[in-house]
Design a protein around this motif. Sequence first.
Motif, PDB file in Angstrom:
ATOM      1  N   ILE A 173     -10.584  69.774 -41.474  1.00 12.22           N
ATOM      2  CA  ILE A 173      -9.338  70.561 -41.100  1.00 12.22           C
ATOM      3  C   ILE A 173      -8.935  70.943 -42.420  1.00 12.22           C
ATOM      4  O   ILE A 173      -8.329  70.284 -43.096  1.00 12.22           O
ATOM      5  CB  ILE A 173      -8.470  69.802 -40.115  1.00 12.22           C
ATOM      6  N   LEU A 174      -8.402  72.297 -41.828  1.00 11.91           N
ATOM      7  CA  LEU A 174      -7.989  72.985 -43.635  1.00 11.91           C
ATOM      8  C   LEU A 174      -6.156  73.318 -42.589  1.00 11.91           C
ATOM      9  O   LEU A 174      -7.259  73.547 -41.534  1.00 11.91           O
ATOM     10  CB  LEU A 174      -8.789  73.780 -44.441  1.00 11.91           C
ATOM     11  N   ASP A 175      -5.860  73.105 -43.470  1.00 12.05           N
ATOM     12  CA  ASP A 175      -4.552  74.190 -43.250  1.00 12.05           C
ATOM     13  C   ASP A 175      -4.977  75.198 -43.107  1.00 12.05           C
ATOM     14  O   ASP A 175      -4.680  76.507 -43.261  1.00 12.05           O
ATOM     15  CB  ASP A 175      -3.242  73.938 -44.520  1.00 12.05           C
ATOM     16  N   LYS A 176      -3.712  75.920 -41.418  1.00  9.53           N
ATOM     17  CA  LYS A 176      -3.627  76.959 -41.145  1.00  9.53           C
ATOM     18  C   LYS A 176      -3.595  77.525 -41.308  1.00  9.53           C
ATOM     19  O   LYS A 176      -4.501  78.769 -41.702  1.00  9.53           O
ATOM     20  CB  LYS A 176      -2.550  76.913 -40.060  1.00  9.53           C
ATOM     21  N   ASP A 177      -2.292  77.902 -42.421  1.00  6.37           N
ATOM     22  CA  ASP A 177      -1.467  79.280 -42.840  1.00  6.37           C
ATOM     23  C   ASP A 177      -2.414  79.585 -44.723  1.00  6.37           C
ATOM     24  O   ASP A 177      -2.467  80.410 -45.761  1.00  6.37           O
ATOM     25  CB  ASP A 177      -0.140  78.801 -43.321  1.00  6.37           C
ATOM     26  N   GLU A 178      -2.238  77.993 -45.422  1.00  7.75           N
ATOM     27  CA  GLU A 178      -2.949  78.462 -46.194  1.00  7.75           C
ATOM     28  C   GLU A 178      -4.220  77.463 -46.726  1.00  7.75           C
ATOM     29  O   GLU A 178      -4.380  75.799 -46.834  1.00  7.75           O
ATOM     30  CB  GLU A 178      -2.442  76.702 -46.887  1.00  7.75           C
ATOM     31  N   PRO A 179      -5.305  77.864 -46.002  1.00  7.40           N
ATOM     32  CA  PRO A 179      -6.738  77.031 -45.732  1.00  7.40           C
ATOM     33  C   PRO A 179      -6.971  76.580 -47.428  1.00  7.40           C
ATOM     34  O   PRO A 179      -7.989  75.811 -47.371  1.00  7.40           O
ATOM     35  CB  PRO A 179      -7.350  77.747 -45.015  1.00  7.40           C
ATOM     36  N   SER A 180      -6.229  77.045 -48.460  1.00  5.15           N
ATOM     37  CA  SER A 180      -7.595  76.094 -50.147  1.00  5.15           C
ATOM     38  C   SER A 180      -7.451  74.295 -49.169  1.00  5.15           C
ATOM     39  O   SER A 180      -6.878  73.901 -50.203  1.00  5.15           O
ATOM     40  CB  SER A 180      -7.198  77.154 -50.709  1.00  5.15           C
ATOM     41  N   LYS A 181      -5.461  74.343 -48.025  1.00  8.49           N
ATOM     42  CA  LYS A 181      -4.946  72.905 -48.555  1.00  8.49           C
ATOM     43  C   LYS A 181      -6.122  71.835 -47.477  1.00  8.49           C
ATOM     44  O   LYS A 181      -6.074  72.635 -46.543  1.00  8.49           O
ATOM     45  CB  LYS A 181      -4.203  72.785 -48.282  1.00  8.49           C
ATOM     46  N   VAL A 182      -6.785  71.074 -47.694  1.00 13.01           N
ATOM     47  CA  VAL A 182      -7.539  70.278 -46.645  1.00 13.01           C
ATOM     48  C   VAL A 182      -6.208  69.246 -46.463  1.00 13.01           C
ATOM     49  O   VAL A 182      -5.325  68.551 -47.090  1.00 13.01           O
ATOM     50  CB  VAL A 182      -8.177  68.819 -47.635  1.00 13.01           C
ATOM     51  N   LYS A 183      -5.979  69.732 -44.795  1.00 10.41           N
ATOM     52  CA  LYS A 183      -5.151  68.283 -43.895  1.00 10.41           C
ATOM     53  C   LYS A 183      -5.929  66.924 -44.110  1.00 10.41           C
ATOM     54  O   LYS A 183      -5.346  65.828 -43.714  1.00 10.41           O
ATOM     55  CB  LYS A 183      -4.710  68.927 -42.674  1.00 10.41           C
ATOM     56  N   TYR A 184      -7.096  67.197 -43.067  1.00  7.79           N
ATOM     57  CA  TYR A 184      -8.043  65.831 -43.141  1.00  7.79           C
ATOM     58  C   TYR A 184      -9.905  66.172 -43.040  1.00  7.79           C
ATOM     59  O   TYR A 184     -10.170  66.984 -42.830  1.00  7.79           O
ATOM     60  CB  TYR A 184      -8.124  65.504 -41.558  1.00  7.79           C
ATOM     61  N   ARG A 185     -10.201  65.210 -43.918  1.00  6.63           N
ATOM     62  CA  ARG A 185     -11.047  65.219 -44.748  1.00  6.63           C
ATOM     63  C   ARG A 185     -12.100  63.691 -43.851  1.00  6.63           C
ATOM     64  O   ARG A 185     -11.460  62.785 -44.261  1.00  6.63           O
ATOM     65  CB  ARG A 185     -11.382  65.766 -45.565  1.00  6.63           C
ATOM     66  N   CYS A 186     -13.412  64.280 -43.826  1.00  4.81           N
ATOM     67  CA  CYS A 186     -14.051  62.755 -42.786  1.00  4.81           C
ATOM     68  C   CYS A 186     -14.641  62.329 -44.217  1.00  4.81           C
ATOM     69  O   CYS A 186     -15.461  62.818 -44.662  1.00  4.81           O
ATOM     70  CB  CYS A 186     -14.704  63.170 -41.775  1.00  4.81           C
ATOM     71  N   GLN A 187     -14.991  60.979 -44.666  1.00  2.89           N
ATOM     72  CA  GLN A 187     -14.601  60.247 -44.946  1.00  2.89           C
ATOM     73  C   GLN A 187     -17.179  60.113 -45.162  1.00  2.89           C
ATOM     74  O   GLN A 187     -17.873  60.326 -45.378  1.00  2.89           O
ATOM     75  CB  GLN A 187     -14.377  58.735 -45.759  1.00  2.89           C
ATOM     76  N   ASN A 188     -16.892  59.840 -43.846  1.00  5.16           N
ATOM     77  CA  ASN A 188     -18.304  59.938 -42.775  1.00  5.16           C
ATOM     78  C   ASN A 188     -18.744  61.270 -42.592  1.00  5.16           C
ATOM     79  O   ASN A 188     -18.456  61.876 -42.156  1.00  5.16           O
ATOM     80  CB  ASN A 188     -17.942  58.618 -41.672  1.00  5.16           C
ATOM     81  N   TYR A 189     -20.359  61.377 -42.621  1.00  2.00           N
ATOM     82  CA  TYR A 189     -20.886  62.346 -42.537  1.00  2.00           C
ATOM     83  C   TYR A 189     -20.572  62.525 -40.680  1.00  2.00           C
ATOM     84  O   TYR A 189     -20.152  61.214 -40.378  1.00  2.00           O
ATOM     85  CB  TYR A 189     -22.110  62.531 -42.967  1.00  2.00           C
TER      86      TYR A 189
END
Length: 344
Positions: A255-271
């Motif tokens: 899930i990328l930040d809405k206004d600055e999508p180069s910022k990761v908000k949440y990233r799943c470590q599992n596939y």
Amino acid sequence: MSESPNQVKIIGASLPNMPWEEKPEGYRGPVWRHSANPVIARNPVKGIARIFNSAVAPYEGKFVGVFRAETVNGRPHLHLGWSDDALHWQIEEERIPFVDESGKSYMPLYAYDPRLVKVEDTYYIIWCTDFYGASLGLAKTKDFKTFVRMENPFLPFNRNGVLFPKKIHGNFAMLSRPSDSGHTPFGDIFLSESPDLLYWGKHRHVMSKGGHGWWQALKIGGGPAPIETTIGWLMFYHGVTQTCNGYVYSMGSVILDKDEPSKVKYRCQNYVLTPEEWYEERGFVDNVIFPCATLHDADTGRIAIYYGAADTYVGLAYTTVEEIVAYTIEHHETLGDDAELGRL
Ligand code: BMA
């Protein structure tokens, strides 16, 4: 904006006629497969041996697709297809007839891994093309009859170009994965902006390969166009690991930040999906899941993900925005400076 995964919503249009199946009882993962996979089998059309890594979109009450078609001489080209239900596809025998701005034929030497993204009133096709080496091709259409190729956006080598479906800061925004000429053994996802799809800049690093999730240890690349939600941009992507028998491609979610999508908000470590079925484990290239498109319905939160399977078939999988966001947050891992703007 809500941070609770139970209240997260897709921001966008209704799509009540999209394909859908409920999660099978007892199935554990956050993404489940269509029961009649693969949706496109081998030798689907005269002269085409395999179709995979392809993109679809809703269009005038039905569905249109841009398909990566491996022809019987082994070269990939792009073919158009139509469907009433997004499951049964009529693929055209002729290649998409790209022209330049003056209407003159302008066909790529080869074309693969297309994405199809609507921004405002125009559909854009982004694919991997030969530009003195592998790089990105870009074309536009409004009617799926005339396809105008635009300037190639980036220098070689690059792959996995994915446009955002909406302008950000008033600019077009494109994800890409700078690479090399072969079966690239590295790669992170970057973001670039353009006011006119001609001049690109404001380059940012979005996310790195690696971390605890070994399935994405070697390289990563963008997948379907990000989906706008109340919590940020939900994006599926592919991650690759290297084994003694070659690369294995799985699907991840972020899930990328809405206004600055180069910022990761949440990233799943599992596939969220990895090769397990015969059509994913065995084909022209074994062990590949390569997502390129989604269909989604803002009313129900349903998401259908189209992915290439084993460089041979088109597979379809489902999830809901609530389920995938909850899973992604539950298994979140901050990796390197993914959470930063990515400007260094
Ligand atoms: C990548 C791309 C994809 C392909 C994958 C696995 O480098 O070429 O089109 O699906 O390899 O072979």
